[in-house]
Design a protein around this motif. Sequence first.
Motif, PDB file in Angstrom:
ATOM      1  N   ALA A  44      26.160  41.687  33.574  1.00 26.32           N
ATOM      2  CA  ALA A  44      27.187  40.715  33.204  1.00 26.32           C
ATOM      3  C   ALA A  44      27.161  40.477  31.700  1.00 26.32           C
ATOM      4  O   ALA A  44      26.111  40.523  31.059  1.00 26.32           O
ATOM      5  N   VAL A  45      28.330  40.222  31.150  1.00 26.71           N
ATOM      6  CA  VAL A  45      28.448  39.893  29.721  1.00 26.71           C
ATOM      7  C   VAL A  45      29.017  38.498  29.616  1.00 26.71           C
ATOM      8  O   VAL A  45      30.097  38.211  30.134  1.00 26.71           O
ATOM      9  N   SER A  46      28.281  37.609  28.973  1.00 25.06           N
ATOM     10  CA  SER A  46      28.742  36.235  28.799  1.00 25.06           C
ATOM     11  C   SER A  46      29.931  36.198  27.853  1.00 25.06           C
ATOM     12  O   SER A  46      29.999  36.941  26.873  1.00 25.06           O
TER      13      SER A  46
ATOM     14  N   ASN B 108      27.178  47.154  48.978  1.00 26.32           N
ATOM     15  CA  ASN B 108      28.272  46.610  48.188  1.00 26.32           C
ATOM     16  C   ASN B 108      27.892  45.266  47.582  1.00 26.32           C
ATOM     17  O   ASN B 108      28.211  44.969  46.426  1.00 26.32           O
ATOM     18  N   GLN B 109      27.181  44.441  48.363  1.00 24.91           N
ATOM     19  CA  GLN B 109      26.749  43.146  47.835  1.00 24.91           C
ATOM     20  C   GLN B 109      25.714  43.326  46.724  1.00 24.91           C
ATOM     21  O   GLN B 109      25.655  42.524  45.779  1.00 24.91           O
TER      22      GLN B 109
ATOM     23  N   LEU C 132      32.092  49.328  38.579  1.00 20.52           N
ATOM     24  CA  LEU C 132      30.890  49.082  37.772  1.00 20.52           C
ATOM     25  C   LEU C 132      30.683  50.217  36.767  1.00 20.52           C
ATOM     26  O   LEU C 132      30.297  49.970  35.612  1.00 20.52           O
ATOM     27  N   PHE C 133      30.963  51.455  37.177  1.00 14.60           N
ATOM     28  CA  PHE C 133      30.820  52.602  36.280  1.00 14.60           C
ATOM     29  C   PHE C 133      31.765  52.476  35.086  1.00 14.60           C
ATOM     30  O   PHE C 133      31.367  52.684  33.939  1.00 14.60           O
ATOM     31  N   THR C 134      33.021  52.128  35.349  1.00 15.85           N
ATOM     32  CA  THR C 134      34.003  51.999  34.264  1.00 15.85           C
ATOM     33  C   THR C 134      33.641  50.824  33.347  1.00 15.85           C
ATOM     34  O   THR C 134      33.881  50.882  32.151  1.00 15.85           O
ATOM     35  N   LYS C 135      33.040  49.778  33.947  1.00 15.15           N
ATOM     36  CA  LYS C 135      32.623  48.619  33.137  1.00 15.15           C
ATOM     37  C   LYS C 135      31.504  49.006  32.186  1.00 15.15           C
ATOM     38  O   LYS C 135      31.497  48.618  31.021  1.00 15.15           O
TER      39      LYS C 135
ATOM     40  N   ALA D 103      26.582  43.575  39.046  1.00 18.05           N
ATOM     41  CA  ALA D 103      27.715  43.368  38.144  1.00 18.05           C
ATOM     42  C   ALA D 103      27.745  41.946  37.596  1.00 18.05           C
ATOM     43  O   ALA D 103      28.150  41.722  36.453  1.00 18.05           O
ATOM     44  N   ASN D 104      27.297  40.976  38.417  1.00 15.55           N
ATOM     45  CA  ASN D 104      27.375  39.568  38.021  1.00 15.55           C
ATOM     46  C   ASN D 104      26.104  39.051  37.352  1.00 15.55           C
ATOM     47  O   ASN D 104      26.095  37.919  36.855  1.00 15.55           O
TER      48      ASN D 104
END
Length: 232
Positions: free
Chosen positions: A148-150, A136-137, A225-228, A143-144
Amino acid sequence: MKAKLAPLRKSFFESLYSKIARNFFLKPALRSGLSPNAITCISGFFGILGCFAVLQGQLIWAIIFINLFSILDLVDGDVAREKKLQTIFGYWLDVFFDKFIDFLLIFSISIMAISGTADLFIISCALLLMGSIFFNQFILLCANTIFAVSTDEISSREGWQLGQKVLSEHWFVKCIRWIKLHLSLNHNAFLCLAPLYCLVFGFRTGLVCLALHSVATTGLGCISLFTKLTGR
């Protein structure tokens, strides 16, 4: 070289620890003259004491020491930002103690739960908890960082569209997002709930509850994360 600023404290557990740290511990820490790295080491020492208390079956002391670790773990960053002493080494030291205490706490609870039994189910739960917590970590790290998207890369129109999408989400999706944000077994939530589960339910049932909670957290993280990534 400066380290990145700490992320916003959005979840319930992070926000709670952050408020306690800033309201009751930050000023004494600043007056003490201790460096941020020294505070990090002190917080790590309390975390180790908490894990040792678990091995001794002293769960009240474990809760006290581990909560002190969680609070001071945020104080060191606040002191670093106040004194402009943020460094890459300090950031690494903070992350090192975070993951080391996570591992040590899982190990301590697992030893106490497995002690005196050859129950394959309990042993499997111990392994499942260890694997799912760190997986999970890894998902959070991806994700981060990698995915990640700025905010600088998002145009005002895209930002407006993203806001409209969030507002138009089905109540069930919003509920899932709220659960993921506040009830996922992430770092601070894990440190708070792990000894509490064991105190309330005993080591074996507490371990099973932690394993199930962690697997649910990992599942929500994967879905999020998948939906992102797919924009759904």
